[in-house]
Enzyme design. Structure first.
Site, mmCIF file in Angstrom:
data_model
loop_
_atom_site.group_PDB
_atom_site.id
_atom_site.type_symbol
_atom_site.label_atom_id
_atom_site.label_comp_id
_atom_site.label_asym_id
_atom_site.label_seq_id
_atom_site.Cartn_x
_atom_site.Cartn_y
_atom_site.Cartn_z
ATOM 1 C CB VAL A 9 -1.446 -0.413 1.340
ATOM 2 C CG1 VAL A 9 -2.098 -1.230 1.168
ATOM 3 C CG2 VAL A 9 -0.467 0.295 2.761
ATOM 4 C CB CYS A 10 -0.645 4.582 -0.321
ATOM 5 S SG CYS A 10 -0.962 5.299 -1.617
ATOM 6 N N PRO A 11 3.114 4.242 0.929
ATOM 7 C CG PRO A 11 5.174 5.273 0.879
ATOM 8 C CD PRO A 11 4.132 4.648 2.106
#
Lengths: 75, 223
Positions: A9-11
């Site tokens: 997931v981000c980033p």
């Protein structure tokens, strides 16, 4: 180069894509496989900053193939 | 204490009071891997929000927590608990155990809970937001440069703990990232540091962009 970042997931997907573009310096395309929808917003704006163009194809639900092609094609 | 089959029988299920006690004794923290939406609704007071991901969980936690700090986990789904334990241990964290019964167990034990209000994109727009609202963007600089909420301040998540003195101790603070995950972690860090009136922006900068609200770019601020 293919980056399978499914599960990340981000980033991280964006950071890994940027790292690959910096490393390759336009020598070859980068294909990012992701299941994290926010990448569709974070990766495309990074492409032109590193001399790449971006294309997105939905390959599953949820899964996308983001192809980063060097401007002028891979050298 | 009990072991859960399927968890490689390597981690202890703790009663909620024992989880608190163990975390306190060891200088550890409760890490809540439920979704940012569930966390905002209600969570163990002082817990760190770290929404589960199939990969990268230990790296994400190491961004905000010294791997020498022991961890007690709270999860919604058993499969996520198993995977979270495996990832965090592989990443060098000590997992002391998990809270038996998850957040429901915690709640049923009448232990302290907290919640965050959520803020929507129009409430963050220039000219629309409360005058005393501080907006903190916890993304990376390269994300910030491609557009951010006007008037927001950039403090990347990994820098937040050492830049707390830049934030006001009174008045509401809204945390924003790209999609609401990192901002939930940021809000939980601020809660743990004694800040109040915290709001998470679950739609993130993506939601702000999709709403067609005017954004600022680094070049606007340079000129």
């Amino acid at each position: 180069m293919e980056l399978d970042v499914r599960g990340d997931v981000c980033p991280y997907p964006m950071m890994k894509a940027v790292q690959a573009m910096k490393k390759l310096k336009g020598a070859e395309e980068v294909v990012v496989i992701t299941d994290h929808a926010p990448c569709l917003e974070t990766i495309p704006p990074q492409a032109p900053r590193h001399g790449y163009q971006c294309q997105i194809e939905q390959t599953g639900s949820p899964e996308w193939r983001i192809t980063l092609t060097p401007n002028g094609g891979a050298s | 204490m009990s072991k859960r089959p399927g968890l490689a029988a390597m981690v202890d299920g703790l009663s909620p009071p024992r989880a608190v006690e163990l975390a306190e004794e060891s200088g550890g923290v409760v890490v809540d891997v439920r979704s940012e939406r569930d966390f905002a609704r209600s969570h163990p007071q002082g817990a760190l929000s770290l929404r589960f991901s199939e990969r990268g969980l230990a790296d994400r936690l190491a961004t905000v927590l010294d791997p020498a700090t022991p961890v007690v986990l709270i999860a919604g789904l058993p499969d996520q608990l198993d995977a979270a334990v495996a990832q965090l241990r592989a990443g060098g964290f000590t997992v002391l155990g998990f809270v038996r019964g998850g957040f429901s167990g915690w709640n049923d034990a009448y232990l302290p809970i907290a919640s965050f209000a959520e803020v929507r994109p129009p409430q963050l727009a220039e000219g629309e937001r409360a005058p005393d609202l501080t907006v903190v963007d916890v993304r990376e600089p390269m994300e910030w440069e491609t557009g951010h909420v006007p008037g927001a301040v950039l403090i990347p998540l990994g820098d937040l703990r050492r830049r707390l003195d830049e934030l006001p101790r009174s008045g509401p603070i809204a945390l924003i990232c790209e999609a609401g995950i990192r901002s939930s972690t940021a809000a939980s860090i601020l809660e743990g540091a004694g800040f109040s009136e915290l709001l998470n922006a679950p739609d993130g900068t993506a939601g702000f962009r999709k709403a067609g609200l005017p954004m600022h770019y680094t070049r606007d601020e340079d000129s």
